[in-house]
Design a protein around this motif. Sequence first.
Motif, short mmCIF file in Angstrom:
data_model
loop_
_atom_site.label_atom_id
_atom_site.label_comp_id
_atom_site.label_asym_id
_atom_site.label_seq_id
_atom_site.Cartn_x
_atom_site.Cartn_y
_atom_site.Cartn_z
N UNK A 1 0.85 -1.18 0.00
CA UNK A 1 0.00 0.00 0.00
C UNK A 1 0.89 1.24 0.00
N UNK A 2 0.29 2.38 -0.30
CA UNK A 2 1.03 3.64 -0.31
C UNK A 2 1.18 4.17 1.11
N UNK B 1 -4.91 -2.65 3.86
CA UNK B 1 -4.29 -3.69 3.05
C UNK B 1 -5.33 -4.68 2.51
N UNK B 2 -6.35 -4.96 3.33
CA UNK B 2 -7.45 -5.79 2.85
C UNK B 2 -8.17 -5.09 1.69
N UNK B 3 -8.34 -3.79 1.81
CA UNK B 3 -8.98 -3.04 0.73
C UNK B 3 -8.11 -3.03 -0.52
N UNK B 4 -6.80 -2.84 -0.36
CA UNK B 4 -5.90 -2.82 -1.51
C UNK B 4 -5.84 -4.18 -2.20
N UNK C 1 -3.01 2.76 -3.42
CA UNK C 1 -2.13 3.17 -4.51
C UNK C 1 -2.83 4.18 -5.41
N UNK C 2 -2.14 5.25 -5.81
CA UNK C 2 -2.74 6.19 -6.75
C UNK C 2 -3.02 5.51 -8.09
#
Length: 444
Positions: A176-177, A390-393, A320-321
């Motif tokens: 992730x960012x 992180x789950x979302x990413x 992330x963008x």
Amino acid sequence: MNDDARTARKPSRSWAVYVPMMLFILATVTLAGCMRPSLAPGELAEQEPEGDTSRYAVELEYWHTYSDLEQEVFLEKVLPLFEKQYPHIRINAVRKDQTDQFKDTLLFAVADNKQPDVMRMDIVWVPEFAKKEALEELSGMPGFDAIKDTFIGVLIQTNVYKGGYYGLPVNANTRAALYNKKLLDAVGLSAPPSTFEELAAAAERLRAVRSDAYGIGVCCSGGWGMLPYFWSLGGEMTNPEYTKASGYLNGEASRAALNRMKDWMDRGIMSRSILGEVPGTWDGILKGQLLMIDDAHWFHTVNATGPNKELLDDVVIGLFPGLESGSGGISVIGGENLVMFEQSSHKQEAWEFIRWMTSEEPQRIMAETGLIPTIQGIENNVTNPLLAPYLEQLGQARPRPPVPNWTAIDEEFARMVERVLAGEMTAEEATDRAARKIDELLLE
């Protein structure tokens, strides 16, 4: 391996041979029971269940590389639940050290027919061992079709080899960012940017007042570090079937992605950390020299104690963008899958264990250790708030190409990236060269 070859490994013996052999084994076992076993350096003693073990009809050997905490939670909380539900199955959990030599050890074990029944395997190893016919293909197992669609995003695709499924995702990670909050405030942003265009503009504002600061720091040129940027900017490594790089890696979109990153580096928007120069990514974000880096959740886990603990308060986790507003960036999938070895004598019981380990209760419990679960809908039952982004990413992440030759392909990809960003080759030259070599590796 065909059935004839397997049969040839098991020559038949008459009872006349078996009786003295059984007496010898009985005497040997009795003697061994009076001796204290010795352990090879680095090996841990197997966990023996308390009390009478004769109730177990089947014993499965399970290899894993859990950390100290992960092993403790698995043995003390997860395993008792499984054996309560499946009292006829005993899990002999064997911890292995995750070293550079571990894959070679496993290859030798397979060659000698000394592999376990089940293993928690790095996702990038699965296609390689599937190609060697060491793993059992799982799509014919009872209930597989119902389970296949329960995983987050495309996690199940990390188990595919030639159209078959050779494992189930048991825990995952992704990048992730990560933003320095003070630098976000300095460039007038109250939240992480959603597009690379916004990020680049913020980096230019930062550079105008801080010549020693950069907008983006990337850890490394290999797929684990670079693919989130390459994909999010429109690049493609291979076709969707992972059989061809030409026309994709050296396509217009891939070259445009590399040229954009080269432009960022020339303008100071992207640091030269990707080429091994300073500031490094972790140092840069914690010391206020980098606006954004990316990493897995280990970043916070490693620094949660010690001198960097307070500095983490200034780190903001974001997604992330993307290339365009609303599109969202694409990250990369890491983690481990549960696989069954083809030579297991207890395939039905091994499947029960694999399937159970990917159900909600063991996934939720193991998440207490910081392992990211893999099944959909579990985010509401995970108590660790660090895992939420992180789950979302993971919902927008891809696997590195699940092919047997990934290690060699990754090296070619990394060299391509370095040649372009260091100015040694144009994007056209570097991508053409890498595409040809990767095509050859995909054909092997």
